[in-house]
Design a protein around this motif. Sequence first.
Motif, PDB file in Angstrom:
ATOM      1  N   ALA A 107      -7.981 -59.073 -26.016  1.00 12.32           N
ATOM      2  CA  ALA A 107      -7.113 -58.532 -27.073  1.00 12.32           C
ATOM      3  C   ALA A 107      -5.814 -59.252 -26.370  1.00 12.32           C
ATOM      4  CB  ALA A 107      -7.182 -56.878 -26.796  1.00 12.32           C
ATOM      5  N   GLY A 108      -5.673 -59.325 -25.008  1.00  9.99           N
ATOM      6  CA  GLY A 108      -4.442 -59.781 -24.493  1.00  9.99           C
ATOM      7  C   GLY A 108      -3.639 -58.770 -23.935  1.00  9.99           C
ATOM      8  N   GLY A 109      -2.678 -58.515 -22.932  1.00 15.21           N
ATOM      9  CA  GLY A 109      -1.998 -57.599 -22.325  1.00 15.21           C
ATOM     10  C   GLY A 109      -2.699 -57.153 -21.088  1.00 15.21           C
ATOM     11  N   LEU A 110      -3.814 -57.831 -20.923  1.00 11.68           N
ATOM     12  CA  LEU A 110      -4.444 -57.264 -19.458  1.00 11.68           C
ATOM     13  C   LEU A 110      -4.018 -58.275 -18.169  1.00 11.68           C
ATOM     14  CD1 LEU A 110      -6.925 -55.528 -18.313  1.00 11.68           C
ATOM     15  CD2 LEU A 110      -8.047 -57.556 -18.771  1.00 11.68           C
ATOM     16  N   GLY A 111      -3.596 -57.766 -17.160  1.00 10.47           N
ATOM     17  CA  GLY A 111      -3.184 -58.384 -16.297  1.00 10.47           C
ATOM     18  C   GLY A 111      -4.251 -58.548 -15.122  1.00 10.47           C
ATOM     19  N   TYR A 112      -4.188 -59.584 -14.539  1.00 13.37           N
ATOM     20  CA  TYR A 112      -5.336 -59.850 -13.336  1.00 13.37           C
ATOM     21  C   TYR A 112      -5.342 -58.785 -12.521  1.00 13.37           C
ATOM     22  CZ  TYR A 112      -7.133 -64.063 -15.793  1.00 13.37           C
ATOM     23  OH  TYR A 112      -7.385 -64.984 -16.850  1.00 13.37           O
ATOM     24  N   GLY A 113      -3.802 -58.651 -11.943  1.00 13.49           N
ATOM     25  CA  GLY A 113      -3.854 -57.585 -10.780  1.00 13.49           C
ATOM     26  C   GLY A 113      -4.316 -56.130 -11.270  1.00 13.49           C
ATOM     27  N   GLU A 114      -4.402 -55.837 -12.268  1.00 11.16           N
ATOM     28  CA  GLU A 114      -4.907 -54.413 -12.882  1.00 11.16           C
ATOM     29  C   GLU A 114      -6.206 -54.435 -12.708  1.00 11.16           C
ATOM     30  OE1 GLU A 114      -3.346 -53.914 -16.957  1.00 11.16           O
ATOM     31  OE2 GLU A 114      -4.834 -52.591 -17.392  1.00 11.16           O
ATOM     32  N   VAL A 115      -6.936 -55.582 -13.213  1.00  9.58           N
ATOM     33  CA  VAL A 115      -8.448 -55.535 -13.217  1.00  9.58           C
ATOM     34  C   VAL A 115      -8.789 -55.744 -11.948  1.00  9.58           C
ATOM     35  CG1 VAL A 115      -8.713 -57.873 -14.122  1.00  9.58           C
ATOM     36  CG2 VAL A 115     -10.155 -56.249 -14.874  1.00  9.58           C
ATOM     37  N   LYS A 116      -8.273 -56.280 -11.078  1.00  4.23           N
ATOM     38  CA  LYS A 116      -8.586 -56.587  -9.880  1.00  4.23           C
ATOM     39  C   LYS A 116      -8.705 -55.224  -8.936  1.00  4.23           C
ATOM     40  CE  LYS A 116      -7.531 -61.519  -8.575  1.00  4.23           C
ATOM     41  NZ  LYS A 116      -6.567 -62.346  -8.085  1.00  4.23           N
ATOM     42  N   GLN A 117      -7.428 -54.612  -9.112  1.00  2.00           N
ATOM     43  CA  GLN A 117      -7.463 -52.973  -8.639  1.00  2.00           C
ATOM     44  C   GLN A 117      -8.459 -52.419  -9.158  1.00  2.00           C
ATOM     45  OE1 GLN A 117      -5.296 -51.946  -6.300  1.00  2.00           O
ATOM     46  NE2 GLN A 117      -6.163 -49.906  -6.412  1.00  2.00           N
ATOM     47  N   GLU A 118      -8.783 -52.188 -10.331  1.00  2.00           N
ATOM     48  CA  GLU A 118     -10.032 -51.472 -10.815  1.00  2.00           C
ATOM     49  C   GLU A 118     -11.203 -51.898 -10.177  1.00  2.00           C
ATOM     50  OE1 GLU A 118     -10.521 -51.554 -15.148  1.00  2.00           O
ATOM     51  OE2 GLU A 118      -8.282 -51.361 -15.417  1.00  2.00           O
ATOM     52  N   LEU A 119     -11.459 -53.263 -10.104  1.00  2.00           N
ATOM     53  CA  LEU A 119     -12.753 -53.826  -9.518  1.00  2.00           C
ATOM     54  C   LEU A 119     -12.751 -53.196  -8.127  1.00  2.00           C
ATOM     55  CD1 LEU A 119     -15.296 -55.634  -9.329  1.00  2.00           C
ATOM     56  CD2 LEU A 119     -13.743 -57.350  -8.729  1.00  2.00           C
ATOM     57  N   PHE A 120     -11.788 -53.494  -7.368  1.00  2.00           N
ATOM     58  CA  PHE A 120     -11.571 -52.906  -5.748  1.00  2.00           C
ATOM     59  C   PHE A 120     -12.019 -51.507  -5.920  1.00  2.00           C
ATOM     60  CE2 PHE A 120      -8.688 -50.245  -3.327  1.00  2.00           C
ATOM     61  CZ  PHE A 120      -9.310 -50.354  -2.106  1.00  2.00           C
ATOM     62  N   GLU A 121     -11.476 -50.722  -6.780  1.00  2.00           N
ATOM     63  CA  GLU A 121     -11.921 -49.474  -6.666  1.00  2.00           C
ATOM     64  C   GLU A 121     -13.353 -48.835  -7.118  1.00  2.00           C
ATOM     65  OE1 GLU A 121      -9.087 -47.052  -9.229  1.00  2.00           O
ATOM     66  OE2 GLU A 121      -7.272 -47.874  -7.851  1.00  2.00           O
ATOM     67  N   THR A 122     -13.908 -49.793  -7.871  1.00  2.00           N
ATOM     68  CA  THR A 122     -15.257 -49.704  -8.123  1.00  2.00           C
ATOM     69  C   THR A 122     -16.239 -49.950  -7.209  1.00  2.00           C
ATOM     70  OG1 THR A 122     -14.707 -50.334 -10.651  1.00  2.00           O
ATOM     71  CG2 THR A 122     -16.813 -50.418  -9.820  1.00  2.00           C
ATOM     72  N   VAL A 123     -16.018 -51.045  -6.448  1.00  2.00           N
ATOM     73  CA  VAL A 123     -16.932 -51.597  -5.533  1.00  2.00           C
ATOM     74  C   VAL A 123     -16.927 -50.488  -4.338  1.00  2.00           C
ATOM     75  CG1 VAL A 123     -17.324 -53.358  -3.572  1.00  2.00           C
ATOM     76  CG2 VAL A 123     -16.427 -54.263  -5.899  1.00  2.00           C
ATOM     77  N   ARG A 124     -15.659 -50.042  -3.807  1.00  6.64           N
ATOM     78  CA  ARG A 124     -15.192 -48.907  -3.070  1.00  6.64           C
ATOM     79  C   ARG A 124     -16.139 -47.926  -3.236  1.00  6.64           C
ATOM     80  NH1 ARG A 124      -9.764 -46.454  -3.257  1.00  6.64           N
ATOM     81  NH2 ARG A 124     -10.887 -45.565  -5.019  1.00  6.64           N
ATOM     82  N   ASP A 125     -16.127 -47.293  -4.497  1.00  8.40           N
ATOM     83  CA  ASP A 125     -16.557 -45.953  -4.779  1.00  8.40           C
ATOM     84  C   ASP A 125     -18.109 -46.225  -4.934  1.00  8.40           C
ATOM     85  OD1 ASP A 125     -14.097 -44.991  -4.805  1.00  8.40           O
ATOM     86  OD2 ASP A 125     -13.903 -45.058  -7.068  1.00  8.40           O
TER      87      ASP A 125
END
Length: 321
Positions: free
Chosen positions: A254-272
Amino acid sequence: MRILSGIQPSGSLHLGNYFGMMKKMIEYQEGGELFCFIANYHAMSSVSDGKALAKGTLEAAANFLALGMDPEKSTFWVQSDVPEVQELTWVLSNFTPMGLLERCHSYKDKTARGIAANHGLFAYPVLMAADILLFQSEKVPVGKDQKQHVEVTRDIAIKVNNEYGDIFTLPEPDIDDNVATIPGLDGQKMSKSYGNTIDLFVDEKTLRKQVMRIVTDPTPVEDPKNPDKCNVFQIYRLFMNKTQEAELRRRYEAGGLGYGEVKQELFETVRDFFAPFTERRNELLANPDGLRAILAQGAQKARYSASKTLRKVRKKTGLAY
Ligand code: ADP
Ligand code: TRP
Protein backbone atom coordinates in the motif's frame (compact mmCIF):
# COMPACT_ATOMS: atom_id res chain seq x y z
CA MET A 1 9.33 -44.02 14.93
CA ARG A 2 12.67 -43.45 16.61
CA ILE A 3 14.17 -40.09 15.73
CA LEU A 4 17.70 -39.11 16.72
CA SER A 5 19.83 -36.05 16.25
CA GLY A 6 22.92 -34.52 17.80
CA ILE A 7 23.73 -30.86 18.10
CA GLN A 8 27.16 -29.43 18.67
CA PRO A 9 27.42 -26.98 21.55
CA SER A 10 28.28 -23.89 19.59
CA GLY A 11 27.98 -20.77 21.66
CA SER A 12 25.26 -18.27 20.95
CA LEU A 13 22.03 -19.18 19.21
CA HIS A 14 20.41 -17.31 16.37
CA LEU A 15 17.04 -17.34 14.62
CA GLY A 16 18.46 -19.63 11.92
CA ASN A 17 19.30 -22.29 14.51
CA TYR A 18 15.89 -21.95 16.13
CA PHE A 19 13.62 -21.90 13.08
CA GLY A 20 15.90 -24.12 10.98
CA MET A 21 16.44 -26.90 13.48
CA MET A 22 15.56 -26.61 17.17
CA LYS A 23 11.87 -25.85 16.77
CA LYS A 24 11.45 -28.91 14.58
CA MET A 25 13.29 -31.17 17.02
CA ILE A 26 11.16 -29.94 19.88
CA GLU A 27 8.00 -30.64 17.88
CA TYR A 28 9.18 -34.21 17.18
CA GLN A 29 8.67 -35.01 20.84
CA GLU A 30 4.95 -35.15 20.25
CA GLY A 31 4.69 -37.76 17.50
CA GLY A 32 7.79 -39.91 17.80
CA GLU A 33 10.33 -41.29 20.20
CA LEU A 34 12.92 -38.54 20.29
CA PHE A 35 16.60 -39.05 21.14
CA CYS A 36 18.54 -35.81 21.22
CA PHE A 37 22.03 -35.15 22.53
CA ILE A 38 24.69 -32.48 22.82
CA ALA A 39 27.55 -33.64 20.61
CA ASN A 40 30.46 -32.54 22.78
CA TYR A 41 32.86 -35.24 21.52
CA HIS A 42 32.27 -33.96 18.01
CA ALA A 43 32.83 -30.38 19.12
CA MET A 44 36.39 -31.31 20.09
CA SER A 45 37.28 -31.15 16.41
CA SER A 46 36.92 -27.37 16.63
CA VAL A 47 37.13 -26.45 20.35
CA SER A 48 40.26 -27.17 22.35
CA ASP A 49 39.61 -24.82 25.27
CA GLY A 50 38.28 -27.12 28.00
CA LYS A 51 36.53 -24.39 29.97
CA ALA A 52 34.79 -23.15 26.84
CA LEU A 53 33.60 -26.65 25.93
CA ALA A 54 32.22 -27.29 29.43
CA LYS A 55 30.44 -23.93 29.51
CA GLY A 56 29.12 -24.37 25.97
CA THR A 57 27.76 -27.81 26.84
CA LEU A 58 25.77 -26.55 29.84
CA GLU A 59 24.51 -23.59 27.83
CA ALA A 60 23.43 -25.76 24.92
CA ALA A 61 21.52 -27.99 27.35
CA ALA A 62 19.88 -24.97 29.00
CA ASN A 63 18.93 -23.56 25.57
CA PHE A 64 17.16 -26.73 24.52
CA LEU A 65 15.41 -27.25 27.83
CA ALA A 66 14.29 -23.62 27.97
CA LEU A 67 12.94 -23.78 24.43
CA GLY A 68 10.79 -26.79 25.22
CA MET A 69 12.80 -30.01 25.27
CA ASP A 70 11.00 -32.14 27.83
CA PRO A 71 13.29 -34.75 29.45
CA GLU A 72 10.22 -36.78 30.44
CA LYS A 73 8.95 -37.10 26.88
CA SER A 74 12.30 -37.49 25.17
CA THR A 75 15.76 -38.86 25.89
CA PHE A 76 18.07 -35.86 26.17
CA TRP A 77 21.70 -36.23 27.17
CA VAL A 78 25.30 -35.15 26.71
CA GLN A 79 27.24 -37.41 24.35
CA SER A 80 30.22 -37.94 26.66
CA ASP A 81 27.95 -39.16 29.47
CA VAL A 82 27.29 -42.29 27.40
CA PRO A 83 30.78 -43.77 26.86
CA GLU A 84 29.26 -46.83 25.15
CA VAL A 85 29.37 -44.77 21.99
CA GLN A 86 33.16 -44.91 22.00
CA GLU A 87 33.20 -48.68 22.22
CA LEU A 88 30.85 -48.93 19.28
CA THR A 89 32.98 -46.41 17.35
CA TRP A 90 35.93 -48.76 17.62
CA VAL A 91 33.93 -51.74 16.45
CA LEU A 92 32.54 -49.78 13.50
CA SER A 93 36.02 -48.52 12.58
CA ASN A 94 36.88 -52.06 11.63
CA PHE A 95 34.10 -52.02 9.05
CA THR A 96 34.88 -48.58 7.66
CA PRO A 97 36.96 -48.50 4.48
CA MET A 98 39.50 -45.66 4.37
CA GLY A 99 38.14 -44.61 0.99
CA LEU A 100 34.69 -44.01 2.45
CA LEU A 101 36.10 -41.49 4.93
CA GLU A 102 38.44 -39.94 2.39
CA ARG A 103 35.41 -39.05 0.28
CA CYS A 104 33.65 -37.16 3.11
CA HIS A 105 33.20 -33.44 2.39
CA SER A 106 33.88 -32.23 5.91
CA TYR A 107 37.33 -33.79 5.80
CA LYS A 108 38.02 -33.03 2.14
CA ASP A 109 37.05 -29.35 2.49
CA LYS A 110 39.38 -28.78 5.43
CA THR A 111 42.34 -30.51 3.85
CA ALA A 112 41.68 -28.68 0.57
CA ARG A 113 41.92 -25.40 2.48
CA GLY A 114 45.31 -26.49 3.72
CA ILE A 115 44.21 -27.27 7.29
CA ALA A 116 46.20 -30.18 8.65
CA ALA A 117 43.56 -32.78 9.45
CA ASN A 118 43.93 -34.92 12.52
CA HIS A 119 42.52 -38.36 13.14
CA GLY A 120 39.55 -36.93 15.07
CA LEU A 121 38.37 -35.00 12.04
CA PHE A 122 39.00 -37.97 9.76
CA ALA A 123 37.11 -40.38 12.02
CA TYR A 124 34.30 -37.90 12.80
CA PRO A 125 31.77 -39.76 10.59
CA VAL A 126 32.47 -43.07 12.35
CA LEU A 127 31.63 -41.53 15.72
CA MET A 128 28.50 -40.09 14.16
CA ALA A 129 27.58 -43.53 12.81
CA ALA A 130 28.00 -44.93 16.31
CA ASP A 131 25.70 -42.20 17.70
CA ILE A 132 23.03 -43.19 15.24
CA LEU A 133 23.37 -46.99 15.26
CA LEU A 134 23.78 -47.37 19.02
CA PHE A 135 20.18 -46.23 19.44
CA GLN A 136 18.72 -48.11 16.45
CA SER A 137 17.56 -44.79 15.03
CA GLU A 138 15.15 -44.84 12.12
CA LYS A 139 15.07 -41.18 11.20
CA VAL A 140 17.87 -38.64 11.51
CA PRO A 141 16.91 -34.99 10.98
CA VAL A 142 19.97 -33.13 9.73
CA GLY A 143 20.92 -30.19 7.58
CA LYS A 144 22.04 -30.79 3.98
CA ASP A 145 25.70 -30.66 5.04
CA GLN A 146 25.27 -33.77 7.20
CA LYS A 147 23.43 -35.93 4.68
CA GLN A 148 26.60 -37.63 3.52
CA HIS A 149 27.40 -38.66 7.08
CA VAL A 150 24.08 -40.46 7.37
CA GLU A 151 24.80 -42.23 4.08
CA VAL A 152 28.18 -43.30 5.44
CA THR A 153 26.36 -44.59 8.50
CA ARG A 154 24.12 -46.74 6.32
CA ASP A 155 27.12 -48.12 4.42
CA ILE A 156 28.84 -49.10 7.64
CA ALA A 157 25.66 -50.61 9.08
CA ILE A 158 25.13 -52.71 5.95
CA LYS A 159 28.68 -54.07 6.18
CA VAL A 160 28.24 -55.05 9.83
CA ASN A 161 24.82 -56.54 9.21
CA ASN A 162 26.22 -58.59 6.32
CA GLU A 163 28.90 -60.00 8.58
CA TYR A 164 26.92 -60.63 11.77
CA GLY A 165 23.25 -60.69 10.85
CA ASP A 166 20.86 -57.85 11.41
CA ILE A 167 22.27 -55.96 14.37
CA PHE A 168 21.52 -52.44 13.22
CA THR A 169 18.47 -50.59 11.99
CA LEU A 170 19.26 -48.70 8.77
CA PRO A 171 18.64 -44.99 9.36
CA GLU A 172 17.11 -42.56 6.87
CA PRO A 173 18.25 -38.95 6.74
CA ASP A 174 15.36 -36.55 7.19
CA ILE A 175 16.08 -33.38 5.29
CA ASP A 176 13.27 -30.93 5.41
CA ASP A 177 13.20 -28.96 2.19
CA ASN A 178 10.35 -26.85 3.53
CA VAL A 179 12.56 -25.34 6.17
CA ALA A 180 14.06 -22.84 3.84
CA THR A 181 17.38 -21.32 4.74
CA ILE A 182 16.67 -18.54 7.19
CA PRO A 183 18.14 -15.33 5.79
CA GLY A 184 20.34 -13.08 7.89
CA LEU A 185 20.59 -9.28 8.19
CA ASP A 186 22.02 -9.03 4.67
CA GLY A 187 19.79 -11.63 3.00
CA GLN A 188 22.53 -14.30 2.88
CA LYS A 189 22.10 -17.46 4.99
CA MET A 190 22.01 -16.44 8.64
CA SER A 191 25.23 -17.80 10.10
CA LYS A 192 27.61 -17.08 12.95
CA SER A 193 30.45 -17.11 10.48
CA TYR A 194 28.89 -14.31 8.40
CA GLY A 195 28.22 -12.02 11.39
CA ASN A 196 24.67 -11.45 10.12
CA THR A 197 22.65 -13.01 12.93
CA ILE A 198 19.77 -12.05 15.17
CA ASP A 199 20.48 -13.82 18.43
CA LEU A 200 18.03 -15.45 20.79
CA PHE A 201 19.41 -14.82 24.21
CA VAL A 202 20.96 -11.37 24.18
CA ASP A 203 20.04 -8.21 26.07
CA GLU A 204 17.43 -5.88 24.65
CA LYS A 205 19.92 -3.28 23.50
CA THR A 206 21.96 -5.74 21.48
CA LEU A 207 18.84 -7.30 20.00
CA ARG A 208 17.50 -3.90 18.93
CA LYS A 209 20.83 -3.03 17.36
CA GLN A 210 20.88 -6.28 15.40
CA VAL A 211 17.34 -5.77 14.08
CA MET A 212 18.06 -2.17 13.11
CA ARG A 213 21.07 -3.37 11.10
CA ILE A 214 18.89 -5.41 8.72
CA VAL A 215 19.76 -4.24 5.22
CA THR A 216 16.91 -2.51 3.36
CA ASP A 217 16.67 -0.67 0.05
CA PRO A 218 16.33 3.13 -0.22
CA THR A 219 12.64 3.15 -1.35
CA PRO A 220 11.01 6.28 0.16
CA VAL A 221 8.45 5.75 2.94
CA GLU A 222 5.42 6.73 0.85
CA ASP A 223 6.19 4.32 -2.03
CA PRO A 224 4.79 0.78 -2.28
CA LYS A 225 7.36 -1.86 -1.39
CA ASN A 226 7.98 -5.44 -2.45
CA PRO A 227 7.87 -7.68 0.65
CA ASP A 228 9.43 -10.60 -1.21
CA LYS A 229 12.60 -8.60 -1.71
CA CYS A 230 12.71 -7.25 1.84
CA ASN A 231 14.98 -8.84 4.45
CA VAL A 232 12.84 -7.47 7.29
CA PHE A 233 9.72 -9.13 5.88
CA GLN A 234 11.49 -12.45 5.32
CA ILE A 235 12.49 -12.58 8.97
CA TYR A 236 9.29 -11.09 10.39
CA ARG A 237 7.13 -13.70 8.64
CA LEU A 238 8.74 -16.47 10.71
CA PHE A 239 6.74 -15.15 13.65
CA MET A 240 3.43 -14.88 11.79
CA ASN A 241 0.50 -16.99 10.77
CA LYS A 242 -0.90 -16.77 7.24
CA THR A 243 -3.41 -14.01 8.09
CA GLN A 244 -0.82 -11.84 9.81
CA GLU A 245 1.57 -12.32 6.91
CA ALA A 246 -1.09 -11.30 4.39
CA GLU A 247 -1.83 -8.18 6.42
CA LEU A 248 1.83 -7.17 6.55
CA ARG A 249 2.13 -7.83 2.82
CA ARG A 250 -0.82 -5.50 2.25
CA ARG A 251 0.86 -2.76 4.31
CA TYR A 252 4.05 -3.11 2.24
CA GLU A 253 2.19 -2.92 -1.04
CA ALA A 254 0.00 0.00 0.00
CA GLY A 255 2.95 2.35 0.52
CA GLY A 256 3.41 4.61 3.54
CA LEU A 257 5.22 1.95 5.57
CA GLY A 258 8.69 2.97 6.75
CA TYR A 259 11.41 0.37 7.31
CA GLY A 260 12.20 1.94 10.69
CA GLU A 261 8.65 1.34 11.82
CA VAL A 262 8.53 -2.27 10.70
CA LYS A 263 11.96 -2.95 12.21
CA GLN A 264 10.76 -1.58 15.55
CA GLU A 265 7.77 -3.93 15.39
CA LEU A 266 9.99 -6.87 14.51
CA PHE A 267 12.34 -6.06 17.40
CA GLU A 268 9.42 -6.04 19.86
CA THR A 269 8.06 -9.27 18.41
CA VAL A 270 11.37 -11.12 18.74
CA ARG A 271 11.90 -9.76 22.25
CA ASP A 272 8.42 -10.74 23.43
CA PHE A 273 8.47 -14.13 21.71
CA PHE A 274 11.68 -15.23 23.45
CA ALA A 275 11.15 -13.45 26.79
CA PRO A 276 9.63 -16.44 28.61
CA PHE A 277 12.32 -18.75 27.20
CA THR A 278 15.04 -16.34 28.31
CA GLU A 279 13.66 -16.34 31.82
CA ARG A 280 13.57 -20.13 31.96
CA ARG A 281 17.10 -20.32 30.52
CA ASN A 282 18.41 -17.96 33.18
CA GLU A 283 16.80 -20.05 35.91
CA LEU A 284 18.41 -23.21 34.55
CA LEU A 285 21.85 -21.63 34.25
CA ALA A 286 21.61 -20.18 37.74
CA ASN A 287 21.48 -23.74 39.05
CA PRO A 288 24.13 -25.73 37.17
CA ASP A 289 23.86 -28.68 39.57
CA GLY A 290 20.15 -28.93 38.86
CA LEU A 291 20.95 -28.89 35.17
CA ARG A 292 23.57 -31.60 35.62
CA ALA A 293 21.01 -33.71 37.47
CA ILE A 294 18.57 -33.47 34.56
CA LEU A 295 21.35 -34.45 32.17
CA ALA A 296 22.46 -37.34 34.38
CA GLN A 297 18.94 -38.76 34.25
CA GLY A 298 18.91 -38.36 30.49
CA ALA A 299 22.23 -40.19 30.27
CA GLN A 300 20.85 -43.02 32.36
CA LYS A 301 17.92 -43.47 29.98
CA ALA A 302 20.24 -43.31 26.98
CA ARG A 303 22.65 -45.85 28.49
CA TYR A 304 19.85 -48.30 29.08
CA SER A 305 18.98 -48.16 25.39
CA ALA A 306 22.63 -48.22 24.33
CA SER A 307 23.43 -51.26 26.43
CA LYS A 308 20.86 -53.35 24.55
CA THR A 309 22.61 -52.75 21.24
CA LEU A 310 26.05 -53.11 22.69
CA ARG A 311 25.23 -56.47 24.28
CA LYS A 312 24.32 -57.81 20.83
CA VAL A 313 27.45 -56.32 19.29
CA ARG A 314 29.72 -57.80 21.95
CA LYS A 315 28.17 -61.21 21.56
CA LYS A 316 28.34 -61.30 17.76
CA THR A 317 31.86 -59.90 17.52
CA GLY A 318 33.27 -62.17 20.21
CA LEU A 319 34.17 -59.31 22.53
CA ALA A 320 31.95 -61.09 25.03
CA TYR A 321 33.71 -64.41 25.59
P1 ADP B 1 26.19 -21.41 11.95
O1 ADP B 1 26.04 -21.41 10.44
O2 ADP B 1 25.68 -20.15 12.55
O3 ADP B 1 27.57 -21.79 12.41
P2 ADP B 1 25.52 -24.04 12.80
O4 ADP B 1 26.20 -24.67 11.65
O5 ADP B 1 26.10 -24.15 14.16
O6 ADP B 1 25.21 -22.51 12.47
O7 ADP B 1 24.00 -24.53 12.82
C1 ADP B 1 23.50 -25.57 13.58
C2 ADP B 1 22.22 -26.04 12.89
O8 ADP B 1 21.27 -24.94 12.82
C3 ADP B 1 22.46 -26.46 11.44
O9 ADP B 1 22.66 -27.82 11.32
C4 ADP B 1 21.18 -26.07 10.74
O10 ADP B 1 20.26 -27.15 10.80
C5 ADP B 1 20.62 -24.94 11.57
N1 ADP B 1 20.83 -23.64 10.89
C6 ADP B 1 21.85 -22.77 11.09
N2 ADP B 1 21.71 -21.66 10.36
C7 ADP B 1 20.57 -21.82 9.65
C8 ADP B 1 19.87 -21.00 8.71
N3 ADP B 1 20.29 -19.80 8.35
N4 ADP B 1 18.73 -21.49 8.18
C9 ADP B 1 18.26 -22.70 8.53
N5 ADP B 1 18.87 -23.51 9.42
C10 ADP B 1 20.02 -23.09 9.98
N1 TRP C 1 27.75 -33.82 13.02
C1 TRP C 1 26.53 -33.15 13.39
C2 TRP C 1 26.66 -31.62 13.12
O1 TRP C 1 27.76 -31.12 13.11
C3 TRP C 1 26.19 -33.38 14.83
C4 TRP C 1 25.97 -34.81 15.11
C5 TRP C 1 26.80 -35.65 15.79
C6 TRP C 1 24.85 -35.59 14.72
N2 TRP C 1 26.27 -36.88 15.86
C7 TRP C 1 25.09 -36.90 15.21
C8 TRP C 1 23.70 -35.32 14.01
C9 TRP C 1 24.17 -37.93 14.99
C10 TRP C 1 22.80 -36.35 13.77
C11 TRP C 1 23.03 -37.64 14.26
O2 TRP C 1 25.66 -30.97 12.96
